[in-house]
Scaffold this active site. Structure first.
Site, PDB file in Angstrom:
ATOM      1  N   GLU A 162     -30.426   3.489 -36.558  1.00 55.25           N
ATOM      2  CA  GLU A 162     -30.915   4.488 -35.608  1.00 55.25           C
ATOM      3  C   GLU A 162     -30.079   5.771 -35.666  1.00 55.25           C
ATOM      4  O   GLU A 162     -30.083   6.550 -34.719  1.00 55.25           O
ATOM      5  CB  GLU A 162     -30.889   3.918 -34.191  1.00 55.25           C
ATOM      6  CG  GLU A 162     -31.829   2.759 -33.970  1.00 55.25           C
ATOM      7  CD  GLU A 162     -31.791   2.233 -32.555  1.00 55.25           C
ATOM      8  OE1 GLU A 162     -32.792   2.362 -31.839  1.00 55.25           O
ATOM      9  OE2 GLU A 162     -30.735   1.692 -32.153  1.00 55.25           O
ATOM     10  N   LYS A 180     -23.855   8.069 -22.733  1.00 53.28           N
ATOM     11  CA  LYS A 180     -23.878   6.928 -23.653  1.00 53.28           C
ATOM     12  C   LYS A 180     -24.097   7.397 -25.094  1.00 53.28           C
ATOM     13  O   LYS A 180     -23.488   6.859 -26.031  1.00 53.28           O
ATOM     14  CB  LYS A 180     -24.968   5.935 -23.259  1.00 53.28           C
ATOM     15  CG  LYS A 180     -24.922   4.673 -24.126  1.00 53.28           C
ATOM     16  CD  LYS A 180     -26.098   3.777 -23.929  1.00 53.28           C
ATOM     17  CE  LYS A 180     -26.036   2.618 -24.920  1.00 53.28           C
ATOM     18  NZ  LYS A 180     -27.254   1.802 -24.921  1.00 53.28           N
ATOM     19  N   ASN A 205     -31.409   2.887 -27.492  1.00 61.49           N
ATOM     20  CA  ASN A 205     -30.433   3.922 -27.795  1.00 61.49           C
ATOM     21  C   ASN A 205     -31.122   5.272 -27.861  1.00 61.49           C
ATOM     22  O   ASN A 205     -32.329   5.360 -28.078  1.00 61.49           O
ATOM     23  CB  ASN A 205     -29.747   3.634 -29.135  1.00 61.49           C
ATOM     24  CG  ASN A 205     -28.633   2.613 -29.008  1.00 61.49           C
ATOM     25  OD1 ASN A 205     -27.947   2.558 -27.994  1.00 61.49           O
ATOM     26  ND2 ASN A 205     -28.446   1.801 -30.034  1.00 61.49           N
TER      27      ASN A 205
END
Length: 297
Positions: free
Chosen positions: A261, A179, A102
């Site tokens: 995260e 994303k 990510n």
């Protein structure tokens, strides 16, 4: 193609498992509870199209990545540099390290500790979770967009042959940002509510909050010179139909009392916004609330 998965959680197990199922030798570098279960019973892959136990190697030691042709690098974003340094002694000169993480800056950060090795960013679109030791559960999707590199073509061919739709794109930065925007819209809300995407979007005001988050992210991306490959509002709205039962990775981390995260998702947008003079109040609120919930661990 000899494959190692560094940080084999749900994402790494999915793509490593798909390659192993296609006949490639794969070694997972994973947590002890998963290694023990996989060594005993194989990796259980409970997917949308099959439910099988896939035999592959698993170890807790980074040395398991030795001599790999490609390393699928899927550690949590805060661990990027430390995991890269641990990996360095075991890489061949021509090993491709493919970042399946990510966030938007992990490949750049990894290159600082692997300056002599080829590192390529990849954009991951898959909904997965570890449902138990050695048990991967797949909720939807499963495709990759890969940055061009010397070995990207061969790796992409192997992935496609293994049933993983894979595209090589010269605008991976834009795809990573797209994303990131989607993650910023969905992840923190799922974590705070501890509910899946489909339930959240039906609640009063949530689409409006997500719209504000996306607007802020787009403003920061444009100020940073990013060329987004698609309409982020439309892409965000469409996502829930493909994975309505998915809990975000941030929600899963909080539920398991693990660090999230969030600093590399909404928190990253807040920091870049500050640097570029863009206000990001909606992202700041979501980031701060998740950090508050983390502090309760």
């Amino acid at each position: 193609m000899k494959v190692a998965v560094m940080g084999a959680g749900a994402v790494g197990c999915y793509f490593g498992g798909m390659l192993a199922r296609a006949g490639h030798p794969v070694t997972l570098v994973a947590r002890p509870q998963h290694v023990e279960a996989i060594a005993r019973d194989g990796l259980r892959m409970e997917t949308k199209t099959f439910d099988e136990r896939v035999r592959l190697a698993a170890t807790t030691e980074v040395a398991g990545a030795k001599e790999a042709d490609v390393v699928l690098f899927s550690v949590k974003s805060p661990d990027t540099e430390s995991a890269g340094r641990a990996l360095l002694p075991f890489l061949k000169p021509d090993t491709l390290v493919l970042c399946l993480q990510n966030g938007v800056d992990n490949a750049e950060r990894l290159r600082t500790v692997l300056p002599e090795h080829e590192v390529a960013a990849a954009v991951v679109y898959v909904a997965t979770e570890m449902a138990g030791p050695g048990h991967l559960k797949h909720h939807g999707r499963g495709e990759l967009v890969i940055e061009p590199a010397r070995a990207s073509g061969g790796v992409a061919q192997a992935l496609v042959a293994a049933g993983v739709p894979t595209e090589i794109s010269s605008n991976v930065r834009g795809a990573l940002w797209l994303k990131l925007i989607i993650n910023c819209a969905y992840n923190a809300i799922s974590a705070i509510a501890q509910r899946p995407y489909g339930e959240n979007v039906g609640s009063v005001g949530i689409w409006d909050v997500m719209h504000d988050v996306v607007d802020e992210c787009v403003a920061v991306a444009r100020a940073d010179g990013v060329q987004l490959p698609a309409d982020p509002h439309e892409t965000t709205r469409k996502l829930v139909a493909t994975m309505p039962a998915q809990y975000s990775s941030t929600a899963q981390d909080l539920a398991r009392h693990k660090p999230t995260e969030i600093d590399y998702l909404n928190g990253y947008v807040v920091r870049r916004g500050q640097a570029l003079g863009i206000a990001t109040p909606a992202n700041r609120v979501l980031w701060a609330l998740v950090k508050l919930m983390e502090s309760k661990r």
